[in-house]
Design an enzyme around this catalytic site. Structure first.
Site, PDB file in Angstrom:
ATOM      1  N   LYS A 134      -7.306  -5.822  -1.582  1.00 56.45           N
ATOM      2  CA  LYS A 134      -6.275  -6.274  -0.645  1.00 56.45           C
ATOM      3  C   LYS A 134      -6.874  -7.248   0.386  1.00 56.45           C
ATOM      4  O   LYS A 134      -6.324  -8.318   0.630  1.00 56.45           O
ATOM      5  CB  LYS A 134      -5.633  -5.074   0.070  1.00 56.45           C
ATOM      6  CG  LYS A 134      -4.446  -5.476   0.924  1.00 56.45           C
ATOM      7  CD  LYS A 134      -3.789  -4.295   1.580  1.00 56.45           C
ATOM      8  CE  LYS A 134      -4.379  -4.085   2.944  1.00 56.45           C
ATOM      9  NZ  LYS A 134      -3.779  -3.014   3.711  1.00 56.45           N
ATOM     10  N   ASP A 152       0.345  -4.548   0.825  1.00 55.34           N
ATOM     11  CA  ASP A 152       0.194  -3.586   1.915  1.00 55.34           C
ATOM     12  C   ASP A 152       1.419  -2.674   1.913  1.00 55.34           C
ATOM     13  O   ASP A 152       2.215  -2.691   0.964  1.00 55.34           O
ATOM     14  CB  ASP A 152       0.005  -4.309   3.262  1.00 55.34           C
ATOM     15  CG  ASP A 152       1.331  -4.866   3.789  1.00 55.34           C
ATOM     16  OD1 ASP A 152       2.297  -4.991   2.996  1.00 55.34           O
ATOM     17  OD2 ASP A 152       1.414  -5.160   4.989  1.00 55.34           O
TER      18      ASP A 152
END
Ligand code: SF4
Length: 222
Positions: A134, A152
């Site tokens: 991420k 997210d």
């Protein structure tokens, strides 16, 4: 494990392949200002900010980084002080021990393997300690080389509510999104979903009546 939003997508709508372009276009019109909320001036500050943003808000990180970036200007600076001093300097972002350890590890690898420069590819970025997919996705996209879609909590929730994925695991959600979202939109897609999630599609109380996607969304309550 955070709550799943998959079951909310019940209403009949067109197949996701037909909806994805209008979804992106409408969100881009609605959130023309959607961009990363972290404050940084160069790739190193970007990397550090994104690493510090784990488990806390961007606002919180932005409170800490002005003083931090005055003091630590190069990867070597992060290694020139005892770990405890760096921990104190990032204390307010939470999980400061682990973050200080990751930052120092990442700086060590930057110096040893990348000439003290922040790399731009996902493959290289994930070699830095404390940099998971991420974080790497966010950094590479901001540096102009998006190679994936950062997932997210907002991206996960909206992708599920919009019926773009039935997956729970961020890696599998990203895989679904990469098949669906045109490559040229990978960089901005994350920001569009994050801002729509913050402003309209709240986790507990989505404002479907005010949502520009309510005719394209299988979870719409209107
Ligand atoms: S706010 Fe919009 S995107 Fe979220 S559930 Fe309602 S209609 Fe869908």
């Amino acid at each position: 494990m955070p709550r799943s939003y998959v079951a909310e997508a019940r209403k009949r709508v067109a197949p996701k392949r037909e909806r994805i372009r209008p979804i992106i276009e409408r969100l881009a019109l609605e959130h023309g200002d959607a961009a990363i909320a972290l404050t940084f001036r160069n790739p190193l500050e970007l990397l550090v900010s994104v690493m510090l943003s784990a488990q806390t808000t961007d606002v919180n990180v932005n409170r800490v980084t002005p003083a931090l970036f005055e003091k630590y200007r190069t990867p070597e600076d992060y290694l020139a002080v005892p770990q405890e001093e760096l921990e104190r300097d990032i204390y307010a972002t939470g999980f400061f021990r682990q973050k200080a350890k990751s930052l120092r590890g990442a700086m060590r690898v930057l110096i040893d393997e990348f000439d003290a420069e922040v790399p731009t590819t996902l493959e290289e970025l994930v070699r830095l300690p404390g940099v998971a997919r991420k974080t790497a996705n966010v950094v590479s996209a901001e540096l102009g080389h998006p190679q994936g879609i950062a997932v997210d909590t907002h991206v996960r929730r909206l992708s599920q509510r919009l019926g773009l994925t039935r997956q729970e695991d961020p890696v599998k959600i990203e895989r679904d999104l990469l098949r669906l979202v045109p490559r040229e939109d990978w960089g901005r897609f994350t920001h569009l979903l994050i801002w729509h999630g913050r402003r309209v599609c709240d986790a507990r109380r989505p404002r479907c009546e005010d949502c520009v996607l309510n005719d394209l969304c299988p979870s719409s309550r209107v």
